[in-house]
Design a protein around this motif. Structure first.
Motif, PDB file in Angstrom:
ATOM      1  N   PHE A  37       0.850  -1.179   0.000  1.00  0.00           N
ATOM      2  CA  PHE A  37       0.000   0.000   0.000  1.00  0.00           C
ATOM      3  C   PHE A  37       0.887   1.231   0.000  1.00  0.00           C
ATOM      4  O   PHE A  37       2.081   1.152   0.302  1.00  0.00           O
ATOM      5  N   ARG A  38       0.304   2.384  -0.340  1.00  0.00           N
ATOM      6  CA  ARG A  38       1.070   3.617  -0.302  1.00  0.00           C
ATOM      7  C   ARG A  38       0.202   4.763   0.173  1.00  0.00           C
ATOM      8  O   ARG A  38      -1.016   4.747   0.040  1.00  0.00           O
ATOM      9  N   GLN A  39       0.861   5.772   0.734  1.00  0.00           N
ATOM     10  CA  GLN A  39       0.165   6.949   1.224  1.00  0.00           C
ATOM     11  C   GLN A  39       0.981   8.185   0.882  1.00  0.00           C
ATOM     12  O   GLN A  39       2.099   8.352   1.369  1.00  0.00           O
ATOM     13  N   LYS A  43      -2.998  12.507   1.609  1.00  0.00           N
ATOM     14  CA  LYS A  43      -3.896  11.570   0.953  1.00  0.00           C
ATOM     15  C   LYS A  43      -4.151  10.353   1.833  1.00  0.00           C
ATOM     16  O   LYS A  43      -3.392  10.060   2.759  1.00  0.00           O
ATOM     17  N   GLU A  44      -5.222   9.630   1.515  1.00  0.00           N
ATOM     18  CA  GLU A  44      -5.515   8.381   2.197  1.00  0.00           C
ATOM     19  C   GLU A  44      -4.609   7.271   1.682  1.00  0.00           C
ATOM     20  O   GLU A  44      -4.139   7.310   0.541  1.00  0.00           O
ATOM     21  N   ARG A  45      -4.375   6.277   2.513  1.00  0.00           N
ATOM     22  CA  ARG A  45      -3.615   5.111   2.088  1.00  0.00           C
ATOM     23  C   ARG A  45      -4.383   4.365   0.998  1.00  0.00           C
ATOM     24  O   ARG A  45      -5.602   4.221   1.076  1.00  0.00           O
ATOM     25  N   GLU A  46      -3.665   3.901  -0.030  1.00  0.00           N
ATOM     26  CA  GLU A  46      -4.305   3.202  -1.124  1.00  0.00           C
ATOM     27  C   GLU A  46      -3.570   1.910  -1.464  1.00  0.00           C
ATOM     28  O   GLU A  46      -2.361   1.786  -1.272  1.00  0.00           O
ATOM     29  N   ALA A  92       5.304   8.482  -2.441  1.00  0.00           N
ATOM     30  CA  ALA A  92       4.493   8.121  -1.284  1.00  0.00           C
ATOM     31  C   ALA A  92       5.339   7.325  -0.303  1.00  0.00           C
ATOM     32  O   ALA A  92       6.449   6.903  -0.626  1.00  0.00           O
ATOM     33  N   TYR A  94       5.535   3.797   1.186  1.00  0.00           N
ATOM     34  CA  TYR A  94       5.061   2.474   0.814  1.00  0.00           C
ATOM     35  C   TYR A  94       5.166   1.528   1.998  1.00  0.00           C
ATOM     36  O   TYR A  94       6.226   1.424   2.627  1.00  0.00           O
TER      37      TYR A  94
END
Length: 126
Positions: A37-39, A43-46, A92, A94
């Motif tokens: 995942f990345r943030q 921003k929100e984590r995606e 981001a 990670y």
């Protein structure tokens, strides 16, 4: 629970490559599907990518398909994210995570992952 530590982040120019590693401790590592995942700032984590317990199935966020490759080496208790053709929008923190369920479909949902690393910073300059 599995303990996870990410490494391999850094600063790279657009179009460059990085390989992230996620080292796990614990004898049950091979039982779990793993995800990246990345943030980004503000921003929100995606979700980015996931791989099943055996390393035979993978699932990617659409925007990274063809550029990123997730893999794992259970003998080394490590999951990898090879990132090629990096873009500034890939910048981001990670994080890797373990899916503690036994589901047969790889999940992009944050709530399906029960163990997390602290993350590694990836910065892509234009």
């Amino acid at each position: 629970q599995v303990q996870l530590v990410e490494s391999g982040g850094g600063l790279v120019q657009a179009g460059g490559s990085l390989r992230l590693s996620c080292a796990a401790s614990g004898r049950t590592f091979s039982n779990y599907a793993m995800g990246w995942f990345r943030q980004a700032p503000g921003k929100e984590r995606e979700f980015v990518a996931a791989i099943d317990w055996s390393g035979t199935r993978t699932y990617y966020k659409d925007s990274v398909k063809g550029r990123f490759t997730i893999s794992r080496d259970n003998a080394k208790n490590t999951v990898y994210l090879q990132m090629n053709s990096l873009k500034p929008e890939d910048t981001a923190v990670y994080s890797c995570a373990a899916d503690l369920g036994r589901r047969t479909i790889l999940s992009p949902q944050i709530t399906d992952y029960g163990s997390w690393g602290q993350g590694t910073q990836v910065t892509v300059s234009s």
